[in-house]
Design an enzyme around this catalytic site. Structure first.
Site, mmCIF file in Angstrom:
data_model
loop_
_atom_site.group_PDB
_atom_site.id
_atom_site.type_symbol
_atom_site.label_atom_id
_atom_site.label_comp_id
_atom_site.label_asym_id
_atom_site.label_seq_id
_atom_site.Cartn_x
_atom_site.Cartn_y
_atom_site.Cartn_z
ATOM 1 N N ASN A 77 12.183 74.797 60.629
ATOM 2 C CA ASN A 77 12.997 74.270 61.726
ATOM 3 C C ASN A 77 14.455 74.382 61.285
ATOM 4 O OD1 ASN A 77 14.301 72.765 63.663
ATOM 5 N ND2 ASN A 77 13.334 70.811 63.133
ATOM 6 N N TRP A 78 15.131 75.360 61.836
ATOM 7 C CA TRP A 78 16.514 75.605 61.403
ATOM 8 C C TRP A 78 17.486 74.572 61.966
ATOM 9 C CZ3 TRP A 78 17.515 81.651 61.889
ATOM 10 C CH2 TRP A 78 16.685 82.313 60.965
ATOM 11 N N LYS A 79 17.049 73.789 62.943
ATOM 12 C CA LYS A 79 17.929 72.820 63.605
ATOM 13 C C LYS A 79 19.206 73.527 64.084
ATOM 14 C CE LYS A 79 15.642 69.292 60.924
ATOM 15 N NZ LYS A 79 15.673 68.021 60.232
ATOM 16 N N HIS B 128 10.612 66.119 68.370
ATOM 17 C CA HIS B 128 11.122 65.907 67.009
ATOM 18 C C HIS B 128 11.867 64.565 66.962
ATOM 19 C CE1 HIS B 128 13.524 66.351 63.383
ATOM 20 N NE2 HIS B 128 12.642 67.251 63.005
ATOM 21 N N GLU C 5 14.553 63.691 65.704
ATOM 22 C CA GLU C 5 15.991 63.759 65.997
ATOM 23 C C GLU C 5 16.234 63.807 67.501
ATOM 24 O OE1 GLU C 5 16.836 67.074 63.435
ATOM 25 O OE2 GLU C 5 16.479 65.784 61.705
ATOM 26 N N GLU D 214 5.656 63.534 60.780
ATOM 27 C CA GLU D 214 6.930 63.496 60.064
ATOM 28 C C GLU D 214 7.460 62.061 60.007
ATOM 29 O OE1 GLU D 214 9.045 67.523 60.172
ATOM 30 O OE2 GLU D 214 9.572 66.500 62.015
ATOM 31 N N GLY E 179 15.070 64.886 55.806
ATOM 32 C CA GLY E 179 16.424 65.170 55.337
ATOM 33 C C GLY E 179 16.949 64.178 54.316
ATOM 34 N N SER F 232 11.249 66.534 53.935
ATOM 35 C CA SER F 232 11.636 66.889 52.563
ATOM 36 C C SER F 232 10.583 67.701 51.817
ATOM 37 C CB SER F 232 12.022 65.629 51.778
ATOM 38 O OG SER F 232 13.110 64.974 52.408
ATOM 39 N N GLY G 292 12.558 71.526 57.283
ATOM 40 C CA GLY G 292 13.927 71.583 57.795
ATOM 41 C C GLY G 292 14.838 72.238 56.773
ATOM 42 N N GLY G 293 15.530 71.414 56.010
ATOM 43 C CA GLY G 293 16.557 71.880 55.068
ATOM 44 C C GLY G 293 16.144 73.077 54.230
HETATM 45 P P1 PGA Z 1 13.553 68.209 56.248
HETATM 46 O O1 PGA Z 1 13.319 68.192 57.818
HETATM 47 O O2 PGA Z 1 12.601 69.218 55.668
HETATM 48 O O3 PGA Z 1 14.990 68.627 56.079
HETATM 49 O O4 PGA Z 1 13.295 66.846 55.747
HETATM 50 C C1 PGA Z 1 12.023 68.241 58.345
HETATM 51 C C2 PGA Z 1 12.083 68.265 59.843
HETATM 52 O O5 PGA Z 1 12.991 67.643 60.421
HETATM 53 O O6 PGA Z 1 11.240 68.885 60.506
#
Ligand code: PGA
Length: 248
Positions: free
Chosen positions: A9-11, A94, A96, A166, A172, A212, A233-234
């Site tokens: 997930n590149w956000k 998600h 966020e 999640e 993150g 993470s 994500g990251g």
């Molecule tokens: P993260 O994000 O790997 O940076 O913790 C995961 C996600 O939001 O899907």
């Protein structure tokens, strides 16, 4: 047998040039992997990434969509628009989006149903906050999110859904749920599916862990009995770390 799905997930990251660079390195380093790899990139680079992954088994995903087919919804994007770009997967709900953009279980449910109707595979995200975990509400919260998201979703559609567990406190933050903690909740989600749809269906739905995930913890996470992949994500933004996760 559920095939593991590793989704990046590149956000809100990556310009066109950056996207091409990352995908090219990924393609070179991927080799023959049995896992499904999905890149959920920003709308602006969908076409670019689609072209760049041609001939590989990397699939294209989006990070959100609207539940209506079209209309006066400034700034939104429809399932048909995503499909036109070659999108096969779409992240829905998600944390966020729930946290910063007021998505609710009701809108998540509408989006899941529209994605299924349009033959997009929803990656349905659920997970508890730190406060909910600390007050022992994890299981109740996750159950409610899953059941509300799947309201009026037919059993026959369940083969086309991915769920991602999640925990919000692990996204993150560098704090990962322990593999056992993640597996426990994921096994619980599978049981919720079993109660709603029966055992056979509960066994075919891939359930990922997200929060993470890194190359150095991927193996331990993926070795858990009920965890079928990761939503990253990251660490999906750097080729080396994402490859480390894919090749766990
Ligand atoms: P993260 O994000 O790997 O940076 O913790 C995961 C996600 O939001 O899907």
């Amino acid at each position: 047998m559920r095939i593991p799905i590793i989704a990046g997930n590149w956000k809100m990251n990556k310009t066109t040039a950056e996207a091409i660079e990352l995908v090219n390195v990924l393609k070179e380093g991927m080799g023959d992997t049995d896992v499904k790899v999905v890149i959920c990139c920003p709308y602006t680079v969908l076409a670019t990434v689609k072209k760049a992954v041609e001939g590989t088994n990397i699939k294209l995903g989006a990070q959100n969509m609207h539940w209506e087919d079209s209309g006066a919804y400034t700034g939104e994007i429809s399932a048909d628009m995503l499909k036109e770009q070659g999108v096969e997967y779409v992240i829905i709900g998600h944390s966020e989006r729930r946290q910063y953009f007021n998505e609710t279980d009701e809108t998540v449910n509408k989006k899941v149903k529209k994605a299924l109707e349009k033959a997009l595979i929803p990656i349905l995200c659920v997970g508890e906050s730190l406060e909910e975990r600390e007050t022992d509400k994890t299981f109740d919260v996750v159950k409610e999110q899953v059941l509300k998201a799947l309201e009026d979703v037919e059993a026959s559609d369940m083969k086309n859904i991915v769920i991602a567990y999640e925990p919000i406190w692990a996204i993150g933050t560098g704090k990962t749920a322990t593999p056992e903690q993640a597996n426990e909740v994921i096994a619980y989600i599978r049981n919720v599916l079993k109660e709603k749809y029966g055992e056979e269906i509960s066994e075919i739905v891939p359930i990922q862990y997200g929060g993470s995930v890194k190359a150095n913890n991927a193996t331990e996470i993926m070795n858990q009995s009920d965890i079928d992949g990761a939503l990253v994500g990251g660490d999906s933004l750097k080729a080396e770390s994402f490859l480390g996760i894919i090749n766990f």
